[in-house]
Scaffold this active site. Structure first.
Site, PDB file in Angstrom:
ATOM      1  N   LYS A 115      12.552 -23.693 -18.196  1.00 26.69           N
ATOM      2  CA  LYS A 115      13.648 -24.228 -18.664  1.00 26.69           C
ATOM      3  C   LYS A 115      13.541 -25.786 -18.508  1.00 26.69           C
ATOM      4  CE  LYS A 115      17.132 -21.165 -19.980  1.00 26.69           C
ATOM      5  NZ  LYS A 115      17.462 -20.305 -19.000  1.00 26.69           N
ATOM      6  N   LYS A 194       7.686 -14.424 -29.063  1.00 25.54           N
ATOM      7  CA  LYS A 194       8.583 -13.987 -28.708  1.00 25.54           C
ATOM      8  C   LYS A 194      10.010 -14.258 -29.475  1.00 25.54           C
ATOM      9  CE  LYS A 194      11.968 -13.259 -24.667  1.00 25.54           C
ATOM     10  NZ  LYS A 194      12.879 -13.800 -24.108  1.00 25.54           N
ATOM     11  N   LYS A 197      16.425 -16.865 -29.308  1.00 24.65           N
ATOM     12  CA  LYS A 197      17.366 -17.863 -29.859  1.00 24.65           C
ATOM     13  C   LYS A 197      16.893 -19.215 -29.665  1.00 24.65           C
ATOM     14  CE  LYS A 197      20.922 -17.221 -26.615  1.00 24.65           C
ATOM     15  NZ  LYS A 197      19.889 -16.215 -25.960  1.00 24.65           N
TER      16      LYS A 197
HETATM   17  P1  ADP Z   1      17.041 -15.035 -25.860  1.00 23.54           P
HETATM   18  O1  ADP Z   1      15.564 -15.275 -25.596  1.00 23.54           O
HETATM   19  O2  ADP Z   1      17.296 -14.853 -27.303  1.00 23.54           O
HETATM   20  O3  ADP Z   1      17.832 -16.298 -25.249  1.00 23.54           O
HETATM   21  P2  ADP Z   1      18.323 -13.573 -23.786  1.00 23.54           P
HETATM   22  O4  ADP Z   1      17.448 -14.329 -22.832  1.00 23.54           O
HETATM   23  O5  ADP Z   1      19.704 -13.854 -23.973  1.00 23.54           O
HETATM   24  O6  ADP Z   1      17.612 -13.727 -25.083  1.00 23.54           O
HETATM   25  O7  ADP Z   1      18.132 -12.232 -23.658  1.00 23.54           O
HETATM   26  C1  ADP Z   1      18.877 -10.977 -23.292  1.00 23.54           C
HETATM   27  C2  ADP Z   1      18.102  -9.824 -23.127  1.00 23.54           C
HETATM   28  O8  ADP Z   1      17.534  -9.326 -24.203  1.00 23.54           O
HETATM   29  C3  ADP Z   1      17.243  -9.632 -21.818  1.00 23.54           C
HETATM   30  O9  ADP Z   1      17.335  -8.446 -21.205  1.00 23.54           O
HETATM   31  C4  ADP Z   1      16.007  -9.853 -22.425  1.00 23.54           C
HETATM   32  O10 ADP Z   1      15.091  -9.428 -21.422  1.00 23.54           O
HETATM   33  C5  ADP Z   1      16.035  -9.048 -23.747  1.00 23.54           C
HETATM   34  N1  ADP Z   1      15.392  -9.720 -24.775  1.00 23.54           N
HETATM   35  C6  ADP Z   1      15.544 -11.107 -25.498  1.00 23.54           C
HETATM   36  N2  ADP Z   1      14.668 -11.339 -26.401  1.00 23.54           N
HETATM   37  C7  ADP Z   1      13.563 -10.434 -26.636  1.00 23.54           C
HETATM   38  C8  ADP Z   1      12.360  -9.914 -27.028  1.00 23.54           C
HETATM   39  N3  ADP Z   1      11.917 -10.904 -27.980  1.00 23.54           N
HETATM   40  N4  ADP Z   1      11.784  -8.758 -26.694  1.00 23.54           N
HETATM   41  C9  ADP Z   1      12.525  -7.993 -25.958  1.00 23.54           C
HETATM   42  N5  ADP Z   1      13.702  -8.078 -25.091  1.00 23.54           N
HETATM   43  C10 ADP Z   1      14.075  -9.466 -25.219  1.00 23.54           C
END
Ligand code: ADP
Ligand code: TRP
Length: 325
Positions: A115, A194, A197
């Protein structure tokens, strides 16, 4: 003696609109587990405060996450579904755990370092994020915590903190185990990195049909012409298609790629259709649930009441163990 059911807990931040990376990486697994053990799932609104969202946005997203989870098959009769901030004890436990957490441990957190590298202005909440997460997990004496690979280190920290507490005071906390589904470890986004958002490369689970089609059609590919043979293993369209297709359907599309005379436009159209079909029953359920916002509030309220029962019991023991009562 009957064996105790494992307690399985996970949390999701209401930090944006849920996308298919969240679905295949976390939600699907969490929902399926409701058949296997005693499951708890909460919306981590306190964690989202680390980026100080607008209050009305936060409230809206909590509602939307709850709606999307219920639409995707979360059964509130089987899963204890609640909002993190409804259980105020979690903040008290965070403080107690903060006092057992070495600075070095937090300084090693990849997510914090990432971050900062991305230009976030760090605050203490962001830094001590893993301690609040440890409190979430330990409060409910969770045995298993299903998370994406990116959360693995946070789980290790929760274990370290639990061990530290148990050694310093008394054997009070269950040491949690992560549950990481390797087969769907990282879902790629429309640009191949990956799906997240933060990278603006997501496909929402419940995107409006036209917008979804546009997203799929704009996935970048190489510039091979229609008639040329193509490599499915290095194509992002095919990688996404695999999420929705049976083995036989995957082989069929792979064969078309290799044979030539099959354009990326065709593959994208097939992907779009597979996505729409896959989520169709959930869309239907979502439309029904949307008509009854009271129901969602009721579900979260009832979930919080039950979660509070567990939290109060843990905190009675914790306060006594550390000398507060
Ligand atoms: P983002 O990366 O969109 O901010 P989050 O960090 O809020 O998503 O992730 C919420 C959940 O979804 C977590 O358990 C995370 O490991 C899973 N997750 C998010 N993006 C992916 C992805 N591209 N592939 C697999 N799991 C994901
Ligand atoms: N940090 C997790 C994420 O961003 C969300 C979360 C908060 C969580 N508390 C938790 C996940 C406890 C599992 C257990 O995805």
């Amino acid at each position: 003696m009957t064996k105790m059911k494992k307690r399985i807990l996970t949390g999701i931040q209401p930090s944006g609109i849920l996308h298919i990376g969240n679905y295949f990486g976390a939600m699907k697994n969490a929902i399926e587990l409701q058949e296997e053990g005693e499951t708890l799932l909460f919306i981590a609104d306190l964690h989202s405060l680390t980026v100080t969202p607008k209050p009305e946005d936060l409230r809206e997203r909590v509602k939307r996450v709850a709606l999307d989870f219920l639409a995707c098959g979360l059964d509130p009769e089987k899963t204890l579904f609640f909002r993190q901030s409804d259980i105020q004890e979690v903040c008290e436990l965070t403080w107690i755990l903060n006092c057992l957490t070495g600075l070095g441990l937090l300084e090693r957190a990849h997510s914090y370092k990432d971050k900062i590298a991305k230009g976030f202005v760090p605050n203490n909440g962001l830094f001590s994020y893993p301690v609040l997460m440890a409190a979430d997990i330990l409060m409910y004496q969770s045995n298993l915590v299903p998370v994406g690979k990116d959360q693995k280190q946070h789980l290790e920290m929760a274990r370290d903190i639990a061990i530290r507490f148990n050694q310093t005071y008394e054997e009070l906390f269950v040491i949690p185990e992560p549950l990481i589904s390797e087969s769907v470890a990282v879902i790629p986004g429309t640009d191949g990195q990956k799906m997240s958002k933060s990278y603006n490369n997501t496909i929402e689970i419940f995107a409006e049909e036209k917008a979804a089609r546009k997203k799929f059609m704009s996935i970048p590919t190489d510039s091979k012409g229609l008639e040329e043979p193509k490599d499915p293993d290095h194509c992002n369209v095919f990688q996404l298609y695999k999420l929705f297709a049976t083995k036989a359907q995957q082989e069929e599309m792979a064969a078309k790629y290799r044979a030539g005379n099959y354009g990326y436009g065709h593959a994208k159209q097939a992907l779009f259709e597979a996505y729409m079909d896959y989520f169709a029953p959930m869309r239907k359920r979502r439309a029904e649930l949307e008509k009854d916002p009271e129901f969602i509030q009721e579900v979260l309220k009832k979930g919080a009441e039950n979660a509070r029962g567990i939290a109060e019991e843990t905190m009675r023991r914790v306060r006594s163990a550390v000398g507060l009562r």
